[in-house]
Design an enzyme around this catalytic site. Structure first.
Site, mmCIF file in Angstrom:
data_model
loop_
_atom_site.group_PDB
_atom_site.id
_atom_site.type_symbol
_atom_site.label_atom_id
_atom_site.label_comp_id
_atom_site.label_asym_id
_atom_site.label_seq_id
_atom_site.Cartn_x
_atom_site.Cartn_y
_atom_site.Cartn_z
ATOM 1 N N GLY A 11 0.939 -1.121 -0.310
ATOM 2 C CA GLY A 11 -0.080 0.084 -0.045
ATOM 3 C C GLY A 11 0.865 1.258 0.038
ATOM 4 N N GLY A 113 4.818 -7.124 4.708
ATOM 5 C CA GLY A 113 4.830 -8.456 3.567
ATOM 6 C C GLY A 113 5.953 -7.934 2.835
ATOM 7 N N THR A 134 5.090 2.610 6.042
ATOM 8 C CA THR A 134 3.940 2.249 6.319
ATOM 9 C C THR A 134 3.269 3.183 7.128
ATOM 10 O OG1 THR A 134 2.237 0.742 7.833
ATOM 11 C CG2 THR A 134 4.586 0.489 7.998
ATOM 12 N N ILE A 135 1.983 3.615 6.872
ATOM 13 C CA ILE A 135 1.134 4.395 7.805
ATOM 14 C C ILE A 135 0.753 3.892 9.122
ATOM 15 C CG2 ILE A 135 0.232 5.726 5.924
ATOM 16 C CD1 ILE A 135 -2.301 4.252 6.774
ATOM 17 N N ASP A 136 1.111 2.502 9.151
ATOM 18 C CA ASP A 136 0.775 1.608 10.414
ATOM 19 C C ASP A 136 1.616 1.611 11.397
ATOM 20 O OD1 ASP A 136 -1.726 0.880 9.078
ATOM 21 O OD2 ASP A 136 -0.898 -0.782 8.409
ATOM 22 N N MET A 178 -7.471 3.545 9.918
ATOM 23 C CA MET A 178 -6.800 2.428 9.293
ATOM 24 C C MET A 178 -5.864 1.708 10.080
ATOM 25 S SD MET A 178 -5.664 3.046 5.468
ATOM 26 C CE MET A 178 -6.889 2.787 3.989
ATOM 27 N N GLY A 179 -5.822 0.441 9.814
ATOM 28 C CA GLY A 179 -4.888 -0.358 10.736
ATOM 29 C C GLY A 179 -5.885 -1.741 11.162
ATOM 30 N N GLN A 280 -6.043 8.799 4.431
ATOM 31 C CA GLN A 280 -5.050 8.599 5.368
ATOM 32 C C GLN A 280 -3.886 8.234 4.925
ATOM 33 O OE1 GLN A 280 -6.846 6.570 9.173
ATOM 34 N NE2 GLN A 280 -7.962 6.061 7.564
ATOM 35 N N ARG A 281 -3.756 7.842 3.447
ATOM 36 C CA ARG A 281 -2.588 7.483 2.799
ATOM 37 C C ARG A 281 -2.137 8.407 1.723
ATOM 38 N NH1 ARG A 281 -3.387 1.214 1.689
ATOM 39 N NH2 ARG A 281 -3.068 1.906 -0.236
HETATM 40 O O1 F6P Z 1 -0.774 -1.431 5.396
HETATM 41 C C1 F6P Z 1 -1.399 -0.058 5.045
HETATM 42 C C2 F6P Z 1 -2.994 0.181 5.003
HETATM 43 O O2 F6P Z 1 -3.228 1.213 4.904
HETATM 44 C C3 F6P Z 1 -3.632 -0.509 6.369
HETATM 45 O O3 F6P Z 1 -3.848 0.197 7.182
HETATM 46 C C4 F6P Z 1 -5.023 -0.838 5.383
HETATM 47 O O4 F6P Z 1 -5.768 -1.582 6.409
HETATM 48 C C5 F6P Z 1 -4.673 -1.306 4.200
HETATM 49 O O5 F6P Z 1 -3.411 -0.872 4.077
HETATM 50 C C6 F6P Z 1 -5.680 -1.187 3.309
HETATM 51 O O6 F6P Z 1 -5.284 -1.683 1.928
HETATM 52 P P1 F6P Z 1 -5.769 -1.469 0.522
HETATM 53 O O7 F6P Z 1 -5.154 -0.143 0.164
HETATM 54 O O8 F6P Z 1 -5.354 -2.491 -0.206
HETATM 55 O O9 F6P Z 1 -7.236 -1.476 0.709
#
Ligand code: F6P
Length: 355
Positions: A11, A113, A134-136, A178-179, A280-281
């Site tokens: 992500g 990952g 990672t934002i997490d 998110m998380g 958030q991203r």
């Molecule tokens: O790993 C970062 C993240 O933004 C998590 O916080 C969130 O659960 C996940 O990716 C969302 O993934 P995707 O963009 O594949 O929906």
């Protein structure tokens, strides 16, 4: 001539470009014309299928404050697919591309990952350097990942906005942060946004305790309640379900909506749900992340120069540290329910919904 590969995987987050800029500028400054940087397109996919672009020093200019990634990204390759698929051996393909370009090293900007795959490539004999994205902020081996602080700012801003409308209408609001596995982002945004209840995966909640916290506020004459809830937060009952059972349940009903219904049933209060989701991203990295990315990028270049491979560029007590990839792979850095930050949060009266 030094030959370095680079890719962004998993992500996206806001400071990927700033990090690549740090690596690229430091390498071009040191090696001048004696360096070639190959950027693989869309993460490991580009490495598997030899899709790339040669990056010049100009490519690293003007991208410090740009969100997203100039290389594109994709989820790391072994999550949903097998290593060998329809006779196509992905690891062999990646090794082939690495050898084809005669690379000295591959820089992998990614989260859990992606660093696991980076470690796999290390085991296969490739020189790899990982950068913690990672934002997490759940990557093992580093105090901080780039992207986290920007995401905290955005999630906090969302909670700030909700505060005024919640107060005007006297409603309970759940903000789903998110998380899935880690509650770091929810915990920090929840504290910064002045949430009344913080629900994270590491501390399963009891719906009755959540309802009690809402009612306590009403009894104190406070007509609204703000709940910061991680997407992966779960009740004590759900925590005892098998992973597959919980996934099935969640596919039809996100945890925040289920919780909202239960609060209304138990307290009679009106509940609204807000999901800031991928905002958030997105957007520009905050100054903190730009500084962190610049430091991590320059440090990665230093590792290239010293030929220190097989490591994640971590930061610990404000010092850059090389962390062996085998110590990072497959581990998560979660919120410790017994940590100081959790205890201090409880002390000011914020409920984790567990008692
Ligand atoms: O790993 C970062 C993240 O933004 C998590 O916080 C969130 O659960 C996940 O990716 C969302 O993934 P995707 O963009 O594949 O929906």
């Amino acid at each position: 001539m030094k030959r370095i590969g680079m890719l962004t995987s998993g992500g996206d987050c806001q400071s990927l470009n700033a990090t690549m800029r740090g690596i690229g500028k430091a390498l071009f400054n040191y090696y001048g014309n004696e360096i070639q940087i190959i950027g693989f397109i869309d993460g490991y996919k580009g490495l598997m299928h030899n899709e790339y672009k040669e990056l010049t020093s100009r490519d690293f200019s003007g991208i410090l404050d740009e969100g997203g990634t100039i290389l594109g990204t994709s989820r790391q390759p072994f999550k949903m697919m097998r290593v060998i698929e329809d006779g196509f051996d992905k690891v062999a393909a990646m090794k082939r591309t690495y050898k084809h370009h005669n690379l000295d090293c591959l820089c992998v900007l990614g989260g859990n990952g992606s660093q696991k795959t980076a470690n796999l490539l290390r085991e296969e004999g490739l020189n790899v350097i990982g950068l913690p994205k990672t934002i997490d902020n759940d990557l093992f081996g580093t105090d901080m990942t780039f992207g986290f602080q920007t995401a905290v700012n955005i999630a906090t801003e969302a909670i700030d906005c909700i505060h005024t409308t919640a107060a005007s209408h006297g409603r309970v609001f759940i903000i789903e942060v998110m998380g899935h596995a880690a509650g770091n982002l929810t915990l920090h945004a929840g504290i910064a946004g002045g949430a009344d209840i913080i629900l994270i995966p590491e501390i399963p909640y009891d719906i009755k305790a959540v309802a009690k916290a809402v009612e306590r506020r009403a009894a104190e004459g406070k007509n609204f309640t703000i709940i910061a809830m991680a997407e992966g937060a779960m009740s004590k009952e759900d925590a005892s379900l098998k992973k597959k059972e919980l996934e099935k349940k969640r596919s039809s009903m996100p945890a925040s909506y289920e919780l909202g219904d239960e609060i209304t049933k138990l307290t009679g209060q009106e509940v609204r749900i807000t999901v800031p989701g991928h905002t958030q991203r997105g957007g520009r990295p905050c100054p903190y992340d730009r500084v962190l990315s610049t430091r991590l990028g320059a440090a990665a270049a230093q590792f290239v120069i010293r030929e220190k491979y097989g490591v994640l560029v971590g930061i610990h007590n404000d010092k850059i540290v090389p962390v062996p990839l085998q110590d990072v792979a497959g581990k998560l850095k979660l919120v410790d329910p017994e940590s100081e930050i959790v205890a201090q949060t409880r002390m000011i009266g914020i409920s984790f919904g567990d008692k």
